[in-house]
Design an enzyme around this catalytic site. Structure first.
Site, PDB file in Angstrom:
ATOM      1  N   HIS A 166       0.851  -1.189   0.000  1.00 20.21           N
ATOM      2  CA  HIS A 166       0.000   0.000   0.000  1.00 20.21           C
ATOM      3  C   HIS A 166       0.885   1.236   0.000  1.00 20.21           C
ATOM      4  CE1 HIS A 166       1.137  -0.753   4.169  1.00 20.21           C
ATOM      5  NE2 HIS A 166       0.954   0.536   4.385  1.00 20.21           N
ATOM      6  N   ASP A 180       1.057   5.171   1.940  1.00 23.16           N
ATOM      7  CA  ASP A 180       0.522   5.749   3.176  1.00 23.16           C
ATOM      8  C   ASP A 180      -0.388   6.953   2.969  1.00 23.16           C
ATOM      9  OD1 ASP A 180       1.660   3.846   4.735  1.00 23.16           O
ATOM     10  OD2 ASP A 180       3.364   5.053   5.395  1.00 23.16           O
ATOM     11  N   HIS A 229       4.794  -0.072  -0.146  1.00 26.71           N
ATOM     12  CA  HIS A 229       5.494  -0.983   0.758  1.00 26.71           C
ATOM     13  C   HIS A 229       4.511  -1.942   1.401  1.00 26.71           C
ATOM     14  CE1 HIS A 229       4.171   2.538   3.027  1.00 26.71           C
ATOM     15  NE2 HIS A 229       4.038   1.729   4.068  1.00 26.71           N
ATOM     16  N   ARG A 270       6.578  -9.972  16.323  1.00 23.92           N
ATOM     17  CA  ARG A 270       7.337  -8.856  15.752  1.00 23.92           C
ATOM     18  C   ARG A 270       6.753  -7.550  16.263  1.00 23.92           C
ATOM     19  NH1 ARG A 270       6.319  -5.341  11.391  1.00 23.92           N
ATOM     20  NH2 ARG A 270       7.980  -4.966   9.869  1.00 23.92           N
TER      21      ARG A 270
END
Length: 736
Positions: free
Chosen positions: A582, A584, A654, A664
């Site tokens: 996508h 931002d 990204h 994570r």
């Protein structure tokens, strides 16, 4: 049954003009006062009365009238639909004689059929709606309701009446269609913190008309997680709902009262046929525009091009991967009706035939009949409309890219081809042109913090305004923030409580600076750890402000500590991403390589950052791609104290690769050049600390912005130079 071609245009003209004129000039007599009181009143009158009561601060009356205006409009549309269906067979005997009659008798039988149907509609609608309620509303009223402004007034009205649950619902419903509205965003933030307001309040009251978008998003999510059976089911339901919504829109165009031809710029000296043609073409144009209306998301400015064909393309692929080859053949043959010579579709059809082998029955599957009817009707309407453009000086904008050239008259084809070439050139330009970052950032500035080193720059990362810095945090600081995440993060934070917003193979937890500060105040977490979370945001802001040589001040737009965990035993054969690719601050369309900087994208974001806390997991790499969302240009492996910074625009699509083991954690941050979009929660946390830990935002004392005045409507918020972004709303984040 086919009508005589030489009579078809006359038939269309008579059909629509008589229905419209009878709806305008004749209404059913109303007998008895009790019956009159039960009829639907004009919803525009109710709305204006509600607004007057609002400004007179008659809150109970305002709420009653505004709600009644909304309900009456919905009821009116249902009455029109029901009457349209009930009168479908009216005049059928006269209609059946049309092919057997010629000359003036044909015209008379046409008039007989149209009059009978018009009479049926007149009495049906008149039995439920007052004469005034049948009149067309003004364009201003249409605008008010299309932008959901009644909910703008209702949210403050219900607040004044201390009905906070209803106030929150109205605020959310308005915000869905006005996602760049800052005042409403702030109001929603306040409602969320008020006592007595539950998450159930934040539901879109207009969702019934947007079900196809809910199904669309659900289908995309199943695709991303390779749930092909469920994806096929959702895509099929999405197609059916899109057709249903389109049909509903078309019915309203046909049955709703129309303005007289004189109001549309038609010469008053024109005869009945000219006026009939003008009105019928207007109705057909309205019905064609339903394609655009249904393909436009609430809050979006632009519609999605080729919305229905796109769904069919997704559907046949999902059906094939789910093992429903026969269904895939039918869907693909339906798709080919839009573009019969499309090479990719023809190649796929051959593949499906080969997969079926000797199953000749499945190979002979015909296109879905509802798509056949959709195409046939659309083509006939386009022919009539283009005829009107050529001969009657009518203006028409074709909403479809798939319209075949032979539908367009020869005299109009040169202009039509030129417009089509412009669109194709724009698409090709988006595919081929070198990416240029117009963000105003220029990488390569000094790194001010001692011990921080540049690990990857633009050249190594094959992009523009990208950097990886190591040494931003110490191991001890990483451990402290990881402990804070363990103690304070809540499941689904940032995603309306959805534990697995992007993929069913992972769960998400998160915590904001304000929540950490409140938990520290209550003794639930270490105060110094909460302050460290806040300080890290400032540390990152200063580093990136210097490195990207920002010419203006940078404000923190949002900070979110987020952890994603792999679901044990559910990782085998994964093909999806932890977070789909996508951009931002714009809406990425990989198929066209376009990125639309308009709501619901967070258009105010200028700079993005991820500060990693650990590396004891498998997968979870950050990837950068081209606009096709497939070609990977850079990959970053997380580790403690590693910071990735990049401009938030279309040069930096990204995503995150699948996390297949472990947990994570990272601190996601966004920055903006516009002070108005700064993070208000962050400032609230700072105010708490400045006040010695006292919560300065009392839950029962907050008031929506504007006091007794509603937030300004979408017309007042319209951007002048570029689309202004939507502010952050808890539950609508876009985490990395």
């Amino acid at each position: 049954m086919a009508l005589h071609s030489e009579h078809s245009s006359v038939y269309v003209a008579f059909h629509f003009v008589i229905i419209a004129l009878l709806n305008l000039t004749s209404v059913t007599p109303v007998r008895g006062s009790s019956h009159a009181l039960s009829l639907l009143q004009p919803y525009d009158f109710l709305y204006y009365s509600g607004v007057r009561s609002y400004f007179s601060e008659e809150w109970v009356k305002a709420a009653e009238l505004l709600e009644k205006a909304i309900i009456t409009k919905e009821s009116l549309f249902r009455v029109r639909r029901q009457c349209h269906d009930d009168c479908e067979a009216a005049g059928r005997d006269a209609f059946n004689k049309l092919d057997s009659e010629g000359g003036s008798l044909w015209d008379l039988w046409t008039l007989d059929w149209v009059q009978q149907k018009a009479e049926c509609l007149r009495f049906c609608i008149g039995g439920s709606v007052t004469p005034a309620g049948q009149l067309p509303v003004s364009t201003d009223i249409e605008y008010e309701f299309s932008t959901r402004n009644p909910y703008n007034y209702l949210q403050v009205t219900y607040y004044k009446l201390e009905k906070l649950q209803k106030a929150a619902s109205a605020a959310h419903t308005y915000f869905v269609a006005n996602p760049s509205h800052l005042e409403m965003r702030n109001n929603i933030e306040k409602y969320r913190r008020m006592e007595g307001v539950t998450e159930e309040a934040f539901q879109d009251r207009e969702l019934e008309n947007e079900k196809h978008w809910v199904l669309y998003d659900s289908a995309v999510q199943y695709e991303a997680s390779s749930g092909w059976v469920q994806a096929a089911e959702k895509w099929k339901a999405c197609v059916n709902n899109t057709l249903r919504q389109t049909d509903e829109c078309r019915v309203q165009c046909e049955v709703a009262p129309q303005r007289l031809p004189e109001d549309r710029g038609v010469d008053s000296n024109d005869g009945v046929f000219e006026k009939a043609a003008a009105l019928s073409l207007s109705v057909l144009s309205c019905q064609q525009s339903c394609v655009t209306q249904v393909a436009t998301r609430p809050g979006r400015i632009s519609s999605q091009e080729d919305f229905l064909p796109t769904q069919l393309e997704h559907l046949h692929i999902a059906q094939f991967k789910a093992g429903d080859i026969s269904g895939a053949v039918q869907t693909l043959r339906s798709l080919l009706l839009f573009n019969p010579s499309d090479k990719d579709s023809l190649d796929n059809l051959q593949l499906y035939y080969e997969t079926l082998g000797g199953d000749t029955e499945s190979q002979g599957t015909q296109p879905a009949q509802e798509i056949v009817r959709y195409i046939s009707r659309a083509l006939e309407e386009k022919r009539l409309l283009y005829f009107g453009m050529e001969n009657l000086d009518f203006s028409f904008t074709d909403p479809d890219l798939w319209t075949p050239e032979d539908v367009v008259p020869e005299s109009l084809r040169n202009n039509w081809r030129a417009e089509k070439e412009k669109i194709n050139d724009k698409i090709k330009e988006g595919e081929q042109k070198e990416e240029v970052d117009d963000s105003g950032f220029f990488s390569g500035g000094p790194v001010l913090q001692v011990g921080v080193t540049i690990t990857m720059d633009d050249q190594v990362m094959n992009g523009t305004n990208r950097v990886v810095l190591d040494g931003v945090m110490t191991e001890k600081e990483c451990d402290r923030i990881l402990q804070l995440a363990t103690a304070a993060a809540s499941a689904g934070d940032g995603y309306r409580g959805r534990r697995s917003p992007h993929t069913p193979h992972e769960t998400f937890e998160g915590v904001t600076v304000l929540r950490a500060a409140k938990l520290a105040h209550d003794g639930m977490v270490n105060q110094s750890d909460a302050r460290l979370l806040h300080e890290l945001g400032e540390r990152v802001r200063e580093l990136l402000h210097s490195y990207f040589r920002s010419p203006s001040e940078l404000f923190t737009s949002f900070t979110h500590l987020v952890c994603r965990s792999a679901v044990a035993g559910d990782q085998e054969g994964r093909l999806d991403l932890s977070h789909p690719v996508h951009v931002d601050n714009c809406l990425l369309e990989p198929e066209t390589n376009q990125c639309w900087r308009e709501p619901p994208a967070f258009t105010h974001r200028d700079l993005s950052a991820i500060l990693y806390l650990n590396d004891n997991f498998n997968g979870g790499d950050l990837i950068f791609t081209n606009r096709d969302a497939k070609t990977i240009t850079a990959r970053v492996k997380p580790s403690c104290g590693r910071l990735v910074g990049f401009s938030s625009g279309p040069v930096n699509p990204h995503g995150v690769t699948a996390l297949t083991r472990g947990r994570r954690c990272a601190l996601a941050l966004w920055f903006t050049k516009e002070k108005i979009y700064r993070d208000m929660e962050r400032e609230e946390a700072e105010a708490m600390w400045a006040a010695g830990g006292q919560n300065v935002a009392k839950k029962d004392k907050e008031e929506p912005d504007g006091g007794a005045t509603p937030a300004r409507n979408a017309r007042n918020q319209a951007p002048t130079e570029r689309s202004r972004g939507r502010g952050r709303v808890t539950g609508g984040k876009d985490e990395l």
